[in-house]
Write a protein that holds these residues in place. Structure first.
Motif, PDB file in Angstrom:
ATOM      1  N   VAL A 370       0.835  -1.206   0.000  1.00 38.40           N
ATOM      2  CA  VAL A 370       0.000   0.000   0.000  1.00 38.40           C
ATOM      3  C   VAL A 370       0.870   1.256   0.000  1.00 38.40           C
ATOM      4  O   VAL A 370       0.569   2.245  -0.686  1.00 38.40           O
ATOM      5  CB  VAL A 370      -0.977  -0.005   1.193  1.00 38.40           C
ATOM      6  CG1 VAL A 370      -1.792   1.287   1.232  1.00 38.40           C
ATOM      7  CG2 VAL A 370      -1.918  -1.206   1.102  1.00 38.40           C
ATOM      8  N   TYR A 373       2.163   1.675  -3.519  1.00 38.84           N
ATOM      9  CA  TYR A 373       1.078   2.158  -4.370  1.00 38.84           C
ATOM     10  C   TYR A 373       0.855   3.656  -4.149  1.00 38.84           C
ATOM     11  O   TYR A 373       0.680   4.423  -5.112  1.00 38.84           O
ATOM     12  CB  TYR A 373      -0.206   1.379  -4.066  1.00 38.84           C
ATOM     13  CG  TYR A 373      -1.437   1.916  -4.782  1.00 38.84           C
ATOM     14  CD1 TYR A 373      -1.753   1.497  -6.073  1.00 38.84           C
ATOM     15  CD2 TYR A 373      -2.272   2.855  -4.172  1.00 38.84           C
ATOM     16  CE1 TYR A 373      -2.867   1.990  -6.738  1.00 38.84           C
ATOM     17  CE2 TYR A 373      -3.382   3.354  -4.826  1.00 38.84           C
ATOM     18  CZ  TYR A 373      -3.681   2.925  -6.109  1.00 38.84           C
ATOM     19  OH  TYR A 373      -4.779   3.432  -6.760  1.00 38.84           O
ATOM     20  N   ALA A 374       0.868   4.079  -2.887  1.00 40.41           N
ATOM     21  CA  ALA A 374       0.644   5.500  -2.573  1.00 40.41           C
ATOM     22  C   ALA A 374       1.707   6.377  -3.220  1.00 40.41           C
ATOM     23  O   ALA A 374       1.407   7.447  -3.770  1.00 40.41           O
ATOM     24  CB  ALA A 374       0.636   5.701  -1.056  1.00 40.41           C
ATOM     25  N   GLU A 378       0.505   8.600  -6.480  1.00 37.79           N
ATOM     26  CA  GLU A 378       0.169   9.722  -5.603  1.00 37.79           C
ATOM     27  C   GLU A 378      -0.741  10.741  -6.293  1.00 37.79           C
ATOM     28  O   GLU A 378      -1.683  11.255  -5.700  1.00 37.79           O
ATOM     29  CB  GLU A 378       1.470  10.396  -5.137  1.00 37.79           C
ATOM     30  CG  GLU A 378       1.281  11.610  -4.260  1.00 37.79           C
ATOM     31  CD  GLU A 378       2.609  12.256  -3.880  1.00 37.79           C
ATOM     32  OE1 GLU A 378       2.578  13.230  -3.102  1.00 37.79           O
ATOM     33  OE2 GLU A 378       3.668  11.799  -4.367  1.00 37.79           O
ATOM     34  N   ASN A 383      -6.689   7.241  -8.043  1.00 35.45           N
ATOM     35  CA  ASN A 383      -6.002   6.429  -7.024  1.00 35.45           C
ATOM     36  C   ASN A 383      -6.949   6.095  -5.873  1.00 35.45           C
ATOM     37  O   ASN A 383      -7.842   6.863  -5.536  1.00 35.45           O
ATOM     38  CB  ASN A 383      -4.705   7.106  -6.555  1.00 35.45           C
ATOM     39  CG  ASN A 383      -4.886   8.038  -5.377  1.00 35.45           C
ATOM     40  OD1 ASN A 383      -5.458   7.683  -4.354  1.00 35.45           O
ATOM     41  ND2 ASN A 383      -4.393   9.264  -5.521  1.00 35.45           N
ATOM     42  N   VAL A 385      -5.984   5.140  -2.582  1.00 37.02           N
ATOM     43  CA  VAL A 385      -5.202   5.011  -1.350  1.00 37.02           C
ATOM     44  C   VAL A 385      -6.131   4.850  -0.146  1.00 37.02           C
ATOM     45  O   VAL A 385      -5.920   3.982   0.712  1.00 37.02           O
ATOM     46  CB  VAL A 385      -4.270   6.225  -1.160  1.00 37.02           C
ATOM     47  CG1 VAL A 385      -3.579   6.156   0.202  1.00 37.02           C
ATOM     48  CG2 VAL A 385      -3.220   6.273  -2.268  1.00 37.02           C
ATOM     49  N   VAL A 405       1.295   5.108   5.715  1.00 37.47           N
ATOM     50  CA  VAL A 405       1.004   5.345   4.304  1.00 37.47           C
ATOM     51  C   VAL A 405       1.077   6.836   3.996  1.00 37.47           C
ATOM     52  O   VAL A 405       1.706   7.258   3.015  1.00 37.47           O
ATOM     53  CB  VAL A 405      -0.379   4.766   3.924  1.00 37.47           C
ATOM     54  CG1 VAL A 405      -0.683   5.054   2.452  1.00 37.47           C
ATOM     55  CG2 VAL A 405      -0.422   3.262   4.191  1.00 37.47           C
ATOM     56  N   SER A 406       0.444   7.673   4.831  1.00 39.64           N
ATOM     57  CA  SER A 406       0.549   9.119   4.620  1.00 39.64           C
ATOM     58  C   SER A 406       1.952   9.613   4.963  1.00 39.64           C
ATOM     59  O   SER A 406       2.460  10.557   4.356  1.00 39.64           O
ATOM     60  CB  SER A 406      -0.493   9.869   5.457  1.00 39.64           C
ATOM     61  OG  SER A 406      -0.345   9.576   6.832  1.00 39.64           O
TER      62      SER A 406
END
Length: 546
Positions: A370, A373-374, A378, A383, A385, A405-406
């Motif tokens: 993940v 992917y982010a 982006e 997307n 997310v 993730v962030s």
């Protein structure tokens, strides 16, 4: 240029200069690591060093018949301990060596950990304090990097990543140290001056997050390598003598030959090693004559060494194989590679969703997918997310870990990096990536090349843009560089070390050494992101449920 040889020569000179007689080697925590990475205990024993002690240890016996060789980092704590040691001396003679610069002292410059001949680390995880240096980390990094330059006898021109304020600060700190200690850096001039290139990990946050398939990198990713030591304590049915093993290219011929081989090749080479061992062991099965006995005794040390080598590597490779199958790493890795090397958003998203709902895939690998992917999508209009993070929640991954993730976008997203990491704004780079995806590659698990590859390629072709990687000062290199020291703030990886190894082998006349504040796997990289002011990382103990 060989950082292992540089450290080894210093240590050998320290021991030899004390003359004949029994010796004790007195070290601190960090110099113990420095020495153990380049010398096996059996090698130092041959130099009449019979005792190894830590300066902070209390209750050491008085042994006036021993000479003491002190090898310490020049920290205030160590100087205080040394003063205390000399006031109440336990040994007959003291020979004092410091690993870095202290004015009016006899310095040797071994203030770093030599991992491979072309790779060194400072073992600092957590050099960031928000978007700036941790002051202690900047000081320690300057000391370690200048020590490496001195031991390699290089006074380089300095280039740095222009998008990183931290790279500029380290470049200026190193130049300041060189200016202050100009006499130490007064080496014989070469036709082409060496180059120090300082980079920031934030420009390529992808490389430390990928699963690896070359032997050394794979062991570090799945088991962890700490100063050449690998813990196998959690391996089912492990014998006591194999709970911790040492993987050192200096002292293990099989490892030196195979550390950059891919996993498929390693299996075949392990079988050949076992076949050779069985032949040798069978040849010694019957000892019937004096000549047989003599031959056995002469060959026994090598026979015993080979026995240990075989059992060690069979165990390590066996555990890697078990984890690959149990955690479905082939499927995970293929998805990672397609995600970062190709541009099919919908196909990648669907594969990730499938893997997130696969109970065999570890929570660590789900988080990894993940986060990748982010970074990759982006700014993609479709997307998902948020949807993937929600799936992580349903899979039982806690809020502080989902926040990674962030955090990775803050750390290494588009606003944080100066490079076009995925070739999205360069039509030529994007077309090359697309065609590569269409044609396929020989190994779908090793499609990715780190950003460092293209940076070094451009540097060696004298095409590295000065606007992006300026020189510190007015001097500029006119010719292709021959000696290159690359240092990565925020840590480097074994994938990048492999890349440097390939350049050193394939480009005549060019010698590259790679250093970093740390050598990362995904777990330690999450710790690095955490110290940049982000949420707590997912520890391997919590995340990998075997």
């Amino acid at each position: 240029m060989n950082v292992i040889l540089a450290i080894k020569q210093y240590i050998s000179k320290m021991i030899d200069d004390s003359g004949p007689g029994m010796k004790v080697l007195l070290m601190d925590k960090e110099t113990t690591s420095i020495v153990s990475m380049v010398y096996a205990q059996s090698e130092i024993l041959q130099k009449e060093v019979y005792l190894f002690e830590r300066i902070e240890s209390t209750g050491r016996e008085t042994m006036k018949h021993l000479k003491c060789i002190c090898f310490l980092r020049p920290t205030k704590e160590n100087i205080d301990l040394l003063a205390q040691e000399l006031r109440m001396s336990k040994y007959g003679l003291y020979y004092i060596y410091l690993s870095n610069v202290v004015s009016k002292q006899d310095e040797f410059f071994g203030d770093y950990i030599a991992v491979n001949p072309h790779l060194f680390t400072l073992n600092i995880v957590g050099c960031y304090k928000g978007i700036d240096w941790s002051p202690a980390a900047l000081k320690r990094t300057t000391q370690g990097l200048t020590s490496a330059l001195l031991s390699l006898k290089k006074c380089p021109m300095i280039r740095y990543q222009n998008s990183s304020e931290m790279a500029r600060k380290l470049a200026e700190s190193v130049r300041s140290t060189i200016s202050k200690d100009a006499g130490l850096f007064d080496f014989r001039r070469t036709d082409v001056e060496p180059v120090l290139l300082i980079l920031d990990r934030k420009d390529d946050a992808v490389t430390p997050m990928l699963n690896q398939w070359t032997y050394q990198a794979m062991v570090h990713e799945l088991l962890g390598i700490n100063n050449n030591r690998v813990s196998l304590a959690n391996v089912p049915g492990i014998s006591k003598d194999l709970q911790e093993v040492v993987l050192s290219a200096e002292h293990d011929e099989f490892y030196a030959t195979n550390m950059y081989m891919n996993f498929g090749e390693i299996g075949n080479n392990i079988k050949e090693l076992m076949d050779e061992f069985q032949k040798k062991s069978q040849s010694h099965a019957k000892v019937e004559s004096i000549a047989d006995m003599k031959a056995f005794i002469e060959n026994y040390p090598q026979f015993k060494k080979m026995s240990g080598t075989v059992s060690k590597h069979v165990t390590v490779v066996g555990e890697l194989s078990r984890l690959v199958a149990r955690q479905e790493l082939l499927e995970v890795s293929e998805t990672e590679q397609e995600l970062v090397c190709q541009g099919d958003h919908s196909a990648s998203l669907q594969k990730i969703k499938t893997l997130l709902n696969n109970n065999k895939v570890t929570q660590l690998d789900k988080l990894r997918l993940v986060m990748l992917y982010a970074l990759r999508y982006e700014s993609h209009s479709n997307n998902d997310v948020a949807g993937l993070v929600e799936t992580l929640r349903k899979q039982g991954i806690g809020e502080k870990h989902r926040a990674c993730v962030s955090a990775i976008l803050e750390y290494g997203g588009r606003k944080a990096r100066g490079s076009d990491l995925f070739g999205s704004t360069d039509p030529v780079a994007f077309t090359k990536r697309f065609l590569k995806g269409l044609k396929g590659v020989e190994n779908v698990y090793t499609q990715h090349k780190p950003l460092l590859y293209s940076i070094l390629d451009q540097l060696m072709k004298s095409k590295l843009r000065e606007a992006a990687y300026p020189y510190l000062g007015s001097a500029q290199l006119k010719d292709r560089p021959q000696d290159i020291i690359v240092f990565v703030i925020g840590g480097t990886t074994f994938e990048e070390a492999f890349c440097v190894h390939q350049f050193n082998k394939s480009v005549p006349g060019v010698r590259i050494v790679l250093g970093g504040t740390a050598v990362h796997n995904f777990t330690t990289f999450l710790d690095e992101v955490q110290t940049a002011g982000q949420p707590v990382s997912l520890s391997r103990a919590d995340a990998v449920r075997r």
